[in-house]
Scaffold this motif. Sequence first.
Motif, PDB file in Angstrom:
ATOM      1  N   GLY A   4       0.813  -1.207   0.000  1.00  0.00           N
ATOM      2  CA  GLY A   4       0.000   0.000   0.000  1.00  0.00           C
ATOM      3  C   GLY A   4       0.851   1.263   0.000  1.00  0.00           C
ATOM      4  O   GLY A   4       1.927   1.294   0.602  1.00  0.00           O
ATOM      5  N   TYR A   5       0.386   2.277  -0.669  1.00  0.00           N
ATOM      6  CA  TYR A   5       1.018   3.595  -0.804  1.00  0.00           C
ATOM      7  C   TYR A   5       2.349   3.550  -1.549  1.00  0.00           C
ATOM      8  O   TYR A   5       3.057   4.553  -1.612  1.00  0.00           O
ATOM      9  N   GLU A   6       2.711   2.384  -2.117  1.00  0.00           N
ATOM     10  CA  GLU A   6       3.895   2.357  -2.962  1.00  0.00           C
ATOM     11  C   GLU A   6       3.613   3.077  -4.282  1.00  0.00           C
ATOM     12  O   GLU A   6       4.491   3.732  -4.836  1.00  0.00           O
ATOM     13  N   GLY A   7       2.376   2.962  -4.748  1.00  0.00           N
ATOM     14  CA  GLY A   7       1.984   3.643  -5.979  1.00  0.00           C
ATOM     15  C   GLY A   7       2.127   5.147  -5.833  1.00  0.00           C
ATOM     16  O   GLY A   7       2.639   5.838  -6.719  1.00  0.00           O
ATOM     17  N   LEU A   8       1.690   5.655  -4.691  1.00  0.00           N
ATOM     18  CA  LEU A   8       1.783   7.099  -4.449  1.00  0.00           C
ATOM     19  C   LEU A   8       3.250   7.522  -4.359  1.00  0.00           C
ATOM     20  O   LEU A   8       3.649   8.546  -4.913  1.00  0.00           O
ATOM     21  N   LYS A   9       4.036   6.710  -3.656  1.00  0.00           N
ATOM     22  CA  LYS A   9       5.463   7.023  -3.512  1.00  0.00           C
ATOM     23  C   LYS A   9       6.107   7.115  -4.901  1.00  0.00           C
ATOM     24  O   LYS A   9       6.845   8.042  -5.202  1.00  0.00           O
ATOM     25  N   LYS A  10       5.784   6.135  -5.738  1.00  0.00           N
ATOM     26  CA  LYS A  10       6.341   6.097  -7.085  1.00  0.00           C
ATOM     27  C   LYS A  10       5.889   7.313  -7.882  1.00  0.00           C
ATOM     28  O   LYS A  10       6.691   7.941  -8.585  1.00  0.00           O
ATOM     29  N   ALA A  11       4.609   7.654  -7.752  1.00  0.00           N
ATOM     30  CA  ALA A  11       4.072   8.801  -8.488  1.00  0.00           C
ATOM     31  C   ALA A  11       4.819  10.064  -8.096  1.00  0.00           C
ATOM     32  O   ALA A  11       5.165  10.888  -8.953  1.00  0.00           O
ATOM     33  N   ARG A  12       5.087  10.200  -6.793  1.00  0.00           N
ATOM     34  CA  ARG A  12       5.712  11.443  -6.339  1.00  0.00           C
ATOM     35  C   ARG A  12       7.173  11.551  -6.747  1.00  0.00           C
ATOM     36  O   ARG A  12       7.778  12.620  -6.643  1.00  0.00           O
ATOM     37  N   LEU A  43      -8.399   5.761  -1.496  1.00  0.00           N
ATOM     38  CA  LEU A  43      -7.816   7.054  -1.128  1.00  0.00           C
ATOM     39  C   LEU A  43      -6.434   7.242  -1.752  1.00  0.00           C
ATOM     40  O   LEU A  43      -6.072   8.346  -2.153  1.00  0.00           O
ATOM     41  N   GLU A  44      -5.676   6.150  -1.869  1.00  0.00           N
ATOM     42  CA  GLU A  44      -4.367   6.261  -2.521  1.00  0.00           C
ATOM     43  C   GLU A  44      -4.545   6.702  -3.976  1.00  0.00           C
ATOM     44  O   GLU A  44      -3.847   7.600  -4.453  1.00  0.00           O
ATOM     45  N   GLY A  45      -5.518   6.105  -4.645  1.00  0.00           N
ATOM     46  CA  GLY A  45      -5.805   6.501  -6.024  1.00  0.00           C
ATOM     47  C   GLY A  45      -6.161   7.975  -6.113  1.00  0.00           C
ATOM     48  O   GLY A  45      -5.745   8.680  -7.035  1.00  0.00           O
ATOM     49  N   MET A  46      -6.930   8.444  -5.133  1.00  0.00           N
ATOM     50  CA  MET A  46      -7.334   9.852  -5.149  1.00  0.00           C
ATOM     51  C   MET A  46      -6.148  10.771  -4.897  1.00  0.00           C
ATOM     52  O   MET A  46      -6.028  11.840  -5.513  1.00  0.00           O
ATOM     53  N   LEU A  47      -5.257  10.364  -3.985  1.00  0.00           N
ATOM     54  CA  LEU A  47      -4.077  11.198  -3.706  1.00  0.00           C
ATOM     55  C   LEU A  47      -3.174  11.273  -4.935  1.00  0.00           C
ATOM     56  O   LEU A  47      -2.605  12.326  -5.241  1.00  0.00           O
ATOM     57  N   ILE A  48      -3.061  10.137  -5.649  1.00  0.00           N
ATOM     58  CA  ILE A  48      -2.261  10.148  -6.880  1.00  0.00           C
ATOM     59  C   ILE A  48      -2.891  11.107  -7.891  1.00  0.00           C
ATOM     60  O   ILE A  48      -2.202  11.896  -8.544  1.00  0.00           O
ATOM     61  N   ALA A  49      -4.226  11.083  -7.967  1.00  0.00           N
ATOM     62  CA  ALA A  49      -4.920  11.989  -8.888  1.00  0.00           C
ATOM     63  C   ALA A  49      -4.671  13.441  -8.495  1.00  0.00           C
ATOM     64  O   ALA A  49      -4.438  14.303  -9.352  1.00  0.00           O
ATOM     65  N   PHE A 101     -10.601   4.878  -9.245  1.00  0.00           N
ATOM     66  CA  PHE A 101      -9.508   5.225  -8.324  1.00  0.00           C
ATOM     67  C   PHE A 101      -8.833   3.975  -7.773  1.00  0.00           C
ATOM     68  O   PHE A 101      -7.621   3.954  -7.571  1.00  0.00           O
ATOM     69  N   GLY A 102      -9.626   2.934  -7.546  1.00  0.00           N
ATOM     70  CA  GLY A 102      -9.068   1.693  -7.009  1.00  0.00           C
ATOM     71  C   GLY A 102      -8.047   1.061  -7.944  1.00  0.00           C
ATOM     72  O   GLY A 102      -7.168   0.324  -7.516  1.00  0.00           O
ATOM     73  N   ASN A 103      -8.156   1.346  -9.250  1.00  0.00           N
ATOM     74  CA  ASN A 103      -7.220   0.803 -10.238  1.00  0.00           C
ATOM     75  C   ASN A 103      -5.904   1.580 -10.287  1.00  0.00           C
ATOM     76  O   ASN A 103      -4.881   1.049 -10.708  1.00  0.00           O
ATOM     77  N   VAL A 104      -5.966   2.858  -9.886  1.00  0.00           N
ATOM     78  CA  VAL A 104      -4.826   3.750 -10.105  1.00  0.00           C
ATOM     79  C   VAL A 104      -3.541   3.288  -9.390  1.00  0.00           C
ATOM     80  O   VAL A 104      -2.474   3.233 -10.020  1.00  0.00           O
ATOM     81  N   PRO A 105      -3.607   2.923  -8.088  1.00  0.00           N
ATOM     82  CA  PRO A 105      -2.362   2.492  -7.432  1.00  0.00           C
ATOM     83  C   PRO A 105      -1.728   1.307  -8.142  1.00  0.00           C
ATOM     84  O   PRO A 105      -0.497   1.198  -8.207  1.00  0.00           O
ATOM     85  N   ILE A 106      -2.549   0.432  -8.700  1.00  0.00           N
ATOM     86  CA  ILE A 106      -2.019  -0.751  -9.378  1.00  0.00           C
ATOM     87  C   ILE A 106      -1.270  -0.340 -10.638  1.00  0.00           C
ATOM     88  O   ILE A 106      -0.191  -0.856 -10.941  1.00  0.00           O
ATOM     89  N   GLY A 114       1.953   1.352 -16.626  1.00  0.00           N
ATOM     90  CA  GLY A 114       0.803   1.405 -17.509  1.00  0.00           C
ATOM     91  C   GLY A 114       0.814   0.319 -18.568  1.00  0.00           C
ATOM     92  O   GLY A 114      -0.218  -0.238 -18.925  1.00  0.00           O
ATOM     93  N   LYS A 115       2.028  -0.005 -19.058  1.00  0.00           N
ATOM     94  CA  LYS A 115       2.110  -0.972 -20.142  1.00  0.00           C
ATOM     95  C   LYS A 115       1.695  -2.370 -19.672  1.00  0.00           C
ATOM     96  O   LYS A 115       0.956  -3.072 -20.352  1.00  0.00           O
ATOM     97  N   ASN A 116       2.183  -2.729 -18.483  1.00  0.00           N
ATOM     98  CA  ASN A 116       1.795  -4.028 -17.932  1.00  0.00           C
ATOM     99  C   ASN A 116       0.296  -4.098 -17.693  1.00  0.00           C
ATOM    100  O   ASN A 116      -0.342  -5.111 -17.949  1.00  0.00           O
ATOM    101  N   PHE A 117      -0.237  -3.002 -17.173  1.00  0.00           N
ATOM    102  CA  PHE A 117      -1.665  -2.960 -16.881  1.00  0.00           C
ATOM    103  C   PHE A 117      -2.458  -3.215 -18.159  1.00  0.00           C
ATOM    104  O   PHE A 117      -3.425  -3.972 -18.177  1.00  0.00           O
TER     105      PHE A 117
END
Lengths: 571, 150
Positions: A118-126, A195-201, A300-305, A311-314
């Motif tokens: 959890g929150y690794e997606g956000l960390k990566k985004a930032r 919420l992680e998806g929303m923070l990334i957004a 939003f639930g998809n975004v952290p993934i 994106g390419k893997n997704f």
Amino acid sequence: MSKIVAIKIGLASCGIAAGGEAVLAELKKATDLPVIEVGCIGHCYAEPLVEACLDDGSSVIYGNVKATEKDIQNILSLAEEGRFEIPAARKAKELVKVLALAGKISPVDFDDYTANGGYEGLKKARMMKPEEVIEEIKLSGLRGRGGGGFPTGMKWGFLAAKPGFDKTVICNADEGDPGAFMDRSLMESVPHQVLEGMLIAAYATGASRLIIYCRAEYPMAIKHLKIAIEQINAHKINCFDDRTIEISIKEGAGAFVCGEETALIASLEGQRGMPRFRPPFPTDSGYQGKPTMINNVETFGNVPIILREGGKNFASVGSEGGRGTKLFALAGDLKYPGLVEVPMGTTLREIVFEIGGADPDHVKAVQTGGPSGGCIPVEMFDTPVDYDSLRSLGAIMGSGGMIVIGNDRCMVETARYFLDFTHRESCGKCTFCRVGTTRMFEILERIVAGKGCEADLDTLEDLGKKIKAGSLCGLGQTAPNPVLATLRYYRHEYLEHVNENKCRAMQCNALVDIYINKDNCVKCKMCLRSCPVNAISDDFVVDPAVCTRCNSCLDSCPKKTIIRVAKGEAK
Amino acid sequence: MKTEFDFLKSIAPEPGNLIKGLQLIQATEGYISEDGIRAAAEYFGRPEADVEGVVSFYAQFKRVKPGKFQISVCDGTACHLKGAPLVHEWLYQDLKLKPGETSPDGLFSLETVACLGCCSLAPVMSVNGRVYGKLERKTMMKILKEYADK
Ligand SMILES: Cc1cc2nc3c(=O)[nH]c(=O)nc-3n(C[C@H](O)[C@H](O)[C@H](O)COP(=O)(O)O)c2cc1C
Ligand code: FES
């Protein structure tokens, strides 16, 4: 032998409704092992579900657990009895990504979420530039899961193009389609993922305000989100270098139309939830006149993934008509109702029969997209489920509600049901929608009451087309769909109602009588006792004038010798 | 504003917070009374007619005092297929309750709602927010009797 180290019990709304709380109380009495309350793993038909986690990392699941000593002892002794296995066909077809953590972690335990990626997606985004994040979302091919299917990356781009940080991102958690519960499950089971998806957004689009608009019928989702927001604030993960993101929840007040973007914004501003003309689009002028963007919970639930795996893997999962996986809420006439996650493009046949375990001889159609969608007859079940394929059949994928309709359901009654819903939920702004849906509903009421005529069918079709053309928002534009689709595929059922006073499904009360077949009758008088209106005589004849056709006698009969027959044929 | 509505002061008096305020009034009082409308209009700085308009728009807001226990019978798609009309029939037969009404003893109010999100357990009802699934006539009446005896 392996030992139990912890016990997990599913206590999302479905688990509680099935009696999970009593099981929890008994478990706590019976053992000192840690008992963890988790969300929903999607197998709602087997609730309450209890998972015994073993010291070797594996686990054993027990289904339909009752709060009895026997069931509890079965779990604690790891007995064979009562074990739950995911049906093999479902295991083979399912691809669990968005729901990977649902029912596995405690929804309100921050550390449990971060320990599982959890929150690794956000960390990566930032660590990326905001525009790079948007590129990644575009690359993933993610399209909105709220029904419209608009490309998410493009929408984010529109908001990001607006200058400054005075912008709002809204999570649409109004889940108005009656019969759908994907969003509820996600918010209850993994609130941090949404919420992680929303923070990334917020990071990617330059917004500084996040609002979740959640329907009030979901008290547990609201509770879990509130706890999660407090944890986010405490851990300061909402603090970016140049701004702090403010997160809030607003409760809806029970209006289907408030799922529409502009109505939702009006409702947030404390007004009647009436849609307005677009343009201006919310990304130009939305909440409080400021640039605003709205996405659905599952989007939003998809975004952290996407951020985690790229994106390419997704995009490698899914089909032309849609990328990634999709959640479906299966309900109606099937063996395994619940929440499933499959790659986009999986066929209806696979979802309804293989995963849902419905009996192919007993299914007539499936309704997708709820009151805005349409039915798809069983003959067309090889259609892949994605945005475009379903639309070509006069249905829509919608947000993911899927109701399986069995042979003993009347399609006219089903259409009447949906129009009953939409005509009441019309906000009243557009005449075609307000008056037109009411007239359609009245005609359908007439037909199921056996008082329709053949000309009614043409009127329905004519009205349907005009309402679609003459309405401002998606509600009116789609409200006639259930009628038009049933007229297209099940016109013969309509004709039977109006010309022969016949309901082949024996569902329309005005067109059926109750008949007691005396050949099998053992004269136990259970039916007499169960009848609330005393319509059954001592020699087992039902008085059709008194009978309300409530089915109580059918359910009470031990020999199953009472049946519904066409009107006048109870002889 | 009547002092009994002082609890509104926990919300900022902005016009946009009206729905939140009305939800708080209903949570505290059980429904939205005439006094409630007046208090909300005054506190949030909006005309009374405007407040009335918002209240009548949303299905959640009630203008009459509800019973001690609020029964919400789901008539979402799944529940409708699985027998929600029958559930209503039972409630009418056994308790003489119709949607939108309150029993004469003031114990139960009945309303119809669209989908409680537990469709896989259809038909479903909730009593004061607690959800019960797979309803049958007997079990349902037993549940309601337990409430009545409370
Ligand atoms: C009458 C009506 C009801 C809607 N209800 C919902 C809803 O309950 N949840 C939702 O996410 N979108 C709903 N939508 C779609 C939204 O307007 C919007 O397209 C969506 O939230 C955008 O998010 P997405 O791009 O992530 O799908 C509804 C639309 C209409 C016209
Ligand atoms: S349709 Fe009744 S809970 Fe969803």
